[in-house]
Motif scaffolding. Structure first.
Motif, short mmCIF file in Angstrom:
data_model
loop_
_atom_site.label_atom_id
_atom_site.label_comp_id
_atom_site.label_asym_id
_atom_site.label_seq_id
_atom_site.Cartn_x
_atom_site.Cartn_y
_atom_site.Cartn_z
N GLY A 30 -7.55 -1.86 31.27
CA GLY A 30 -8.73 -1.63 32.09
C GLY A 30 -9.20 -2.91 32.74
N ALA A 31 -10.40 -3.35 32.39
CA ALA A 31 -10.94 -4.59 32.95
C ALA A 31 -10.06 -5.79 32.60
CB ALA A 31 -12.36 -4.82 32.45
N GLY B 140 -18.50 -1.42 37.37
CA GLY B 140 -17.52 -0.43 36.92
C GLY B 140 -16.99 0.33 38.12
N GLN C 133 -14.77 -1.15 24.44
CA GLN C 133 -15.08 0.04 25.23
C GLN C 133 -16.58 0.28 25.10
OE1 GLN C 133 -12.16 2.88 23.50
NE2 GLN C 133 -11.65 3.36 25.62
N THR D 42 -7.85 3.69 35.71
CA THR D 42 -8.39 3.89 34.37
C THR D 42 -7.35 4.47 33.41
OG1 THR D 42 -9.27 6.05 35.05
CG2 THR D 42 -10.74 4.16 35.22
N TRP E 258 -16.30 -4.62 33.53
CA TRP E 258 -16.81 -3.50 34.32
C TRP E 258 -18.27 -3.22 33.93
CZ3 TRP E 258 -12.16 0.43 33.67
CH2 TRP E 258 -11.08 -0.01 34.46
N ASN E 259 -18.92 -4.26 33.41
CA ASN E 259 -20.31 -4.10 32.95
C ASN E 259 -21.27 -5.14 33.51
OD1 ASN E 259 -20.16 -1.87 30.80
ND2 ASN E 259 -18.50 -3.22 30.15
N TYR F 214 -14.85 5.65 30.41
CA TYR F 214 -13.50 5.09 30.40
C TYR F 214 -12.88 5.27 29.01
CZ TYR F 214 -15.64 2.96 34.49
OH TYR F 214 -16.31 2.77 35.67
N ASP G 23 -13.33 -1.69 28.98
CA ASP G 23 -14.16 -1.99 30.15
C ASP G 23 -14.79 -3.37 30.04
OD1 ASP G 23 -16.76 -1.60 28.66
OD2 ASP G 23 -16.10 0.48 28.65
#
Length: 370
Positions: free
Chosen positions: A209-210, A186, A240, A201, A270-271, A246, A251
């Motif tokens: 986002g991602a 992230g 999310q 973001t 982002w994880n 975020y 994400d």
């Protein structure tokens, strides 16, 4: 006179033998400092010793405090910094511009540069919407400039060696499935600076986002491996998982890109427990996996087990994007497909469809051109 002429000839021969060039550095303008990828060009230009293939002649950045902070870090003069793109372009006359601003502002950069005949390289992805990308494409065609998109993975020797195994050598048969993993823990978790985090973001400035931040890598590589073939449909699911960090954007994202006889699965996140940029390419009779920029795993038709290999930097079109930009503008290298406008127009079509699909929960069919 004969001795002088001989010395000049000998110098030219030595330079050619060692791959050196007598060309002047490409005059480059930098637009924006809010994307942390800008450290690459600042480090190359102001920190590395020896002759560079580029020269930064101006920086357009309205955030004076940010420009001063980087000036202290890299040692450049604040006389290089201008508050607007137009002023920087008119005062410094760059041959090309590299854009390290918000993704949504890429169109403004092309609008400023194209009528002046200035080439543009933006950081991935090309735009925040397919509509913006089409306007950028029209400007590039009208004014005959290059509009390139820079991805870190373009300069991975492993990706180019994988392409060669799959497409040039045709060692794994017709492609059936491509799986691309990209992302990290992230942006906040890895400690990006505030100026970067603020727009990254925000869906208005980054597109998503991602889904956009890392989904673009897989769309870029898939389009390349599929020879710029437009997909039949795009399906995406976003989540999310960390809304407390975020709240405005996804994400976690998975995109399924369907072709007539091939499927691509793009996993953008982002994880991830650690940063990754790797790819799996499966054909009818074998596969090739990239582990990172060098390492690879391969299994072909008659192999009883997979084997490992490593790519070298020479497998990639250049050592870094700025060296490539200079050579391309000078006519010293052929255009690279991964950075090309043709590829990245399809990337934007995929990302636009993925964003729509994630909102509606339905696959988006792409109209096929006649």
């Amino acid at each position: 006179m004969i001795r002088i002429a001989f010395s000049i000839t000998l110098l030219l021969v030595i330079q050619m033998a060692f791959g050196q060039t007598t060309s002047k550095p490409l005059r480059v303008g930098v637009v924006g400092l809010v994307h942390s990828h800008v450290h690459g060009i600042l480090n190359k230009t102001f920190k590395q010793t020896g002759q560079s293939d580029i020269q930064i002649v101006g920086i357009a950045e309205p955030n004076r405090e940010l420009a001063e902070r980087f000036a202290k870090q890299y040692g450049y003069s604040m006389s290089l910094v201008y508050p607007t793109i137009a002023e920087m372009l008119d005062k410094t006359k760059p041959e090309a511009v590299t854009d390290f601003g918000q993704i949504v502002d890429h169109k403004k950069t092309v609008e400023a540069c194209a009528p002046r005949g200035i080439h543009v390289m933006v950081e991935k992805p090309l735009a925040t919407s397919f509509a913006d990308a089409k306007q950028m494409e029209a400007l590039a065609r009208k004014h005959n400039i290059q509009v390139l998109t820079n991805y870190e993975t373009t300069w991975y020797g492993s990706n180019h060696k994988a392409y060669a195994i799959a497409n040039t050598e045709k060692s794994i048969g017709d492609l059936r499935k491509i799986v691309v993993h990209d992302g990290h823990e992230g942006p906040k978790e890895i400690g990006v600076n505030k100026e970067f985090l603020d727009w990254l973001t925000d869906p208005a400035t980054n597109g998503a986002g991602a889904l956009f931040d890392f989904g673009c890598y897989g769309a870029n590589l898939s389009t390349w491996l599929m020879h710029n073939q437009r997909p039949v449909s795009v399906m995406a699911v976003t989540q999310q998982i960390k809304p407390d960090i975020y709240p405005k954007v996804d994400d976690e994202a998975t995109i399924i890109v369907t072709y007539p006889k091939t499927q691509t699965i793009i996993q953008a996140s982002w994880n991830w427990p650690f940063a990754r940029k790797d790819m799996e390419v499966y054909g009818q009779t074998g596969y090739v996996h990239t582990v990172d920029g060098k390492r690879m795993r391969v299994r072909l038709k008659n192999d009883k087990q997979e084997w490992t290999t490593e790519a070298v930097q020479a497998d990639a079109p250049a050592g870094d994007p700025f060296a490539y930009l200079a050579k391309l503008i000078r006519g010293e290298t052929k255009p690279d497909e991964l950075t090309s406008l043709e590829n990245n127009m399809i990337v934007m079509e995929i990302l636009d469809a993925a964003r729509q699909s994630a909102k509606t929960g339905k696959a988006v069919a792409l109209k096929q051109k006649l």
